[in-house]
Design an enzyme around this catalytic site. Structure first.
Site, mmCIF file in Angstrom:
data_model
loop_
_atom_site.group_PDB
_atom_site.id
_atom_site.type_symbol
_atom_site.label_atom_id
_atom_site.label_comp_id
_atom_site.label_asym_id
_atom_site.label_seq_id
_atom_site.Cartn_x
_atom_site.Cartn_y
_atom_site.Cartn_z
ATOM 1 N N ASP A 155 26.548 52.641 -22.653
ATOM 2 C CA ASP A 155 27.065 51.522 -21.867
ATOM 3 C C ASP A 155 26.396 50.220 -22.267
ATOM 4 O O ASP A 155 26.798 49.148 -21.808
ATOM 5 C CB ASP A 155 26.837 51.778 -20.370
ATOM 6 C CG ASP A 155 27.950 52.622 -19.788
ATOM 7 O OD1 ASP A 155 28.979 52.791 -20.459
ATOM 8 O OD2 ASP A 155 27.783 53.116 -18.657
ATOM 9 N N ASP A 160 35.400 60.595 -18.761
ATOM 10 C CA ASP A 160 34.061 60.144 -18.361
ATOM 11 C C ASP A 160 33.392 61.188 -17.457
ATOM 12 O O ASP A 160 34.056 62.064 -16.879
ATOM 13 C CB ASP A 160 34.230 58.811 -17.611
ATOM 14 C CG ASP A 160 32.968 57.953 -17.607
ATOM 15 O OD1 ASP A 160 31.904 58.451 -18.016
ATOM 16 O OD2 ASP A 160 33.068 56.782 -17.180
HETATM 17 C C1 DGJ Z 1 30.732 54.753 -17.373
HETATM 18 C C2 DGJ Z 1 31.324 54.445 -18.719
HETATM 19 O O1 DGJ Z 1 30.382 54.632 -19.717
HETATM 20 C C3 DGJ Z 1 31.863 53.022 -18.695
HETATM 21 O O2 DGJ Z 1 32.325 52.667 -19.962
HETATM 22 C C4 DGJ Z 1 32.940 52.927 -17.663
HETATM 23 O O3 DGJ Z 1 34.020 53.737 -18.035
HETATM 24 C C5 DGJ Z 1 32.394 53.341 -16.304
HETATM 25 N N1 DGJ Z 1 31.743 54.613 -16.354
HETATM 26 C C6 DGJ Z 1 33.495 53.380 -15.287
HETATM 27 O O4 DGJ Z 1 33.081 53.868 -14.093
#
Ligand code: DGJ
Length: 731
Positions: free
Chosen positions: A548, A478
């Site tokens: 997300d 990430d």
């Molecule tokens: C952003 C990601 O897109 C989410 O799926 C998750 O992993 C969060 N970060 C965690 O902080």
């Protein structure tokens, strides 16, 4: 004849792909490299007359009095700077004397089978059978700069790639601009299609008519970004989904970029793409060279559909390298939307136990397992297990999950550092920072200065050590903030302008090392959702978290924009709980499954808490995934209707390459009063084959299905969906 032909007498290079031709001409005693043609395949590329060089005194060697008129109108393949071409340049420098001018002339060329790798950069690849490469060596004799224009023509897909290698054989200088490609074309009432967005709504399609002046897309955020995308399509007047001429231009890069289209006084359009010149300044000592990232060009005379197919085929066969590229991905369950930071071993195992019974194949532990991280205010950089949460340690948890017959995956955000971390207390200078300025926090974190070798080494080891400690088969990498405070203690003053690009190179190096040391690892990239969804990252990970926003209806638009240029096998897509955590919408569990099926497919919910009627549907969804995933991953994708455009319903189709099988997904978004059925015309089938549609009586001819269509009985409620599975019937 190979894919590339050199006509020596005419000084013409012809590059052929199965259905397109690209022509370059060398002109005049000064050896200008001109763009002659890119479009539908032609037999004979000797069309140099289109460059009007026969009309002396048009060329400067015969009429230097009109040098500026020449340079300001000539369709230059890689335009220099500051000497009379007033359109956007592709290369600019700052010399010891402070000058910016560059002029390039052809010197020699090489044509050879295959394609070279680009050092330190992701790039498409191909062997001697599937592509041929042309290197055009050009030179600026005053600067002592050798500039090699690299072109590869693929023989199995309609794609030409371009990049540039710049070598300094003169005095040290600074490159202040080094784009990867430029092309001048006659305007055909072009429109530009680009992708824009924000967090939670990535890659929304937008069309603009190309007008005078310039327009384009860009990111100066240090990553490809949620906001803009390193992609443009030029659409000729009248082109549409399945017909007309479309040029796709896509950048294999994950940092700052610019893509531009400029319409000039002579109704010519210059399109170009490359690393954004803003805040870019790369020092080249004598003997040093700079390789630009690669641009992918594709031409289609069957509208966006052809462009999409070309890009999907290219990325599936010539970019993604993972052992998973042609394989089903394990159906995962991720605990982010299930628990956020509030989890422990027992909670995770409870999810895994229930999931394994229902056919889910992998548990992914997301953010919050390390340091003392219980929210987003701490611990990035402290990549050691929080044993208060994970009692018995990570290996115990992984082993327990494995005992259930499931794989285990883990989340990292390796590029970041929290001010509240052991790492920051020990190495406050490891964050990118401009001396004397208070650093800008974003999600309470700074960005590590990966351009420093010791920081990079430490970062790699922190991740690798965890992976070596247990049977971890998947990593979600990430990145939750964009770059600011561009300053590095590891670089001298005159190299601070290299940081943005060096940072991206460092990320590539880290991921290359990871997939080399752990060759079976399934790597999924992610950046606050889909902010680093680009071809560069696909070289390292076969899938990327798309957004997300997991709401099935929002995902229709996000996945349409993404699937326009990326294979469905790359789009991370999960079924989440309702009301949806991003938009609060409630949709049917079945519809959420149909939408996620168009991506990698997985779950992101607390399976121990969701309604019993949803749980009961999971085994059938798992079965559906196994039944259709080969088709979803490997088939040709057709867009049949767009909710983003019609605001009522969405429909897409996948057809197997041999046209014996197809899957149509229809989603009714908004019901329409007194409108009970809708005719949908299928695409891509074999007109002469006959098909059965699962669940319906009868046998349908391919031509009937494509030209007359199927009738979708409109569901009554909003957000309902239907799947139609077609299989060939042999007489
Ligand atoms: C952003 C990601 O897109 C989410 O799926 C998750 O992993 C969060 N970060 C965690 O902080």
């Amino acid at each position: 004849m190979g894919a590339i032909t050199f006509y020596e007498k005419e000084r013409i290079f012809q590059l052929d792909t199965p259905k397109s031709t690209y022509v370059i001409g060398i002109v005049d005693e000064e050896n200008f490299v001109g763009h002659v043609y890119y479009g539908k395949k032609i037999k004979d590329g000797r069309v140099g007359y289109l460059l009007r060089t026969a009309e002396a005194p048009f060329v400067p060697s015969k009429n230097n009095g009109e040098r500026v008129s020449f340079l300001d109108s000539f369709p230059m393949e890689y335009p220099g700077n500051g000497l009379g071409d007033y359109r956007r340049s592709s290369i600019a420098v700052r010399t010891q004397g402070g000058h910016a001018a560059v002029a390039l002339s052809y010197v020699s060329h090489k044509i050879y089978p295959g394609k070279p790798a680009l050092p330190g950069l992701p790039a498409t690849f191909g062997d001697a059978e599937s592509c041929e490469t042309l290197e055009l060596l050009c030179e600026d004799g005053v600067l002592g700069l050798k500039v090699t224009l690299l072109y590869t023509a693929f023989t199995d897909v309609d794609v030409i790639t371009r990049s540039v290698r710049i070598e300094n054989q003169g005095e040290a200088l600074y490159l202040t601009k080094a784009l990867s490609f430029s092309m001048d074309m006659d305007n055909r009432d072009f429109s530009l299609l680009t992708l824009h967005g924000s967090w939670g709504r990535e890659r929304m399609m937008e069309r603009r008519r190309v007008g005078h002046g310039f327009m384009g897309v860009e990111s100066v955020r240090g990553e490809s970004s949620h906001q803009d995308h390193p992609f443009m399509a030029l659409e000729a007047e009248g082109a549409g989904q399945s017909s007309g001429e479309v040029y796709g231009i896509h950048f294999v890069y994950s940092g700052n970029f610019i893509g531009q289209a400029e319409l000039n006084q002579f109704d010519k359009v210059r399109v170009s793409m490359g690393i954004h010149p803003e805040n870019f300044c790369w020092k080249l000592e004598r003997g040093e060279s700079f390789q630009t990232p690669e641009v992918v060009l594709t031409y289609s005379d069957t509208g966006y559909e052809g462009m999409t197919h070309n890009l999907h085929d290219l990325y599936r066969s010539h970019l993604i390298r993972s052992p998973y590229k042609d394989k089903k991905r394990p159906i995962l369950i991720n605990n982010w939307e299930a628990t956020y930071f509030d989890f422990d071993t027992e909670k995770l195992l409870a999810i895994a136990r229930q999931a394994s019974k229902l056919g889910i194949e992998m548990l992914v532990m997301d953010d919050g397992w390390f340091g003392h991280r219980n929210d987003d205010t701490s611990s990035l950089g402290d990549w050691y297990v929080n044993e208060e949460k994970l009692k018995g340690g990570l290996k115990y948890l992984v082993d327990e999950v494995n005992k259930l017959g499931m794989k285990f995956g883990i989340w990292f955000e390796p590029e970041m550092i929290s001010p509240d971390s052991k790492l920051y207390r020990e190495h406050p200078d490891w964050a990118l920072a401009v001396p004397g300025r208070t650093g800008s926090l974003c999600r309470n974190q700074y960005v590590l200065d990966l351009t420093r070798r010791e920081v990079l080494e430490h970062t790699y080891e922190s991740v690798a050590k965890i992976l070596r400690s247990a049977n971890i088969e998947y990593v979600k990498w990430d990145m939750n903030r964009q770059l600011t405070d561009i300053g590095s203690l590891g670089l001298p003053a005159d190299r601070q302008g290299e940081i943005y690009h060096r940072y991206v190179l460092a990320v590539y190096e880290l991921q290359e090392r990871l997939v080399t040391e752990f060759p079976q690892l399934l790597l999924e990239n992610c950046s606050g959702g889909g902010a680093r969804f680009d071809p560069g990252m696909l070289y390292y990970s076969p899938q990327i978290w798309c957004s997300d926003d997991t709401d099935a209806i929002e995902r229709l638009k996000i996945q349409e924009g993404t699937a326009l240029i990326y294979p469905l096998s790359t789009m991370g897509a999960h079924i989440s709980d309702c009301p949806n955590h991003t938009v609060g919408r409630v949709t049917l569990f079945e519809t959420r499954g149909h939408v996620a099926l168009a991506g990698t497919f997985g779950y992101e919910l607390d399976i121990t808490k969701i309604p019993e009627e949803d749980v009961k549907q999971i085994p059938a969804q798992v079965e559906m995934y196994h039944k259709y995933n080969d088709l979803v991953r490997g088939g040709d994708y057709y867009r049949l209707a767009s909710y983003a455009g019609n605001h009522m319903y969405d429909c897409w189709e996948l057809v197997s390459k041999d046209k014996t099988e197809a899957l149509v997904t229809f989603v009714q978004v908004l019901g329409r009063p007194n409108y009970k059925s809708r005719r949908i015309l299928l695409k891509g089938l074999d007109a002469d084959k006959y098909y059965r549609i699962e669940g319906l009586d009868g046998v349908y001819a391919g031509d009937t299905l494509m030209y007359a269509g199927i009738l979708v009985e409109n569901p009554w409620g909003d957000f309902q969906s239907r799947l139609y599975h077609l299989t060939e019937v042999l007489n």
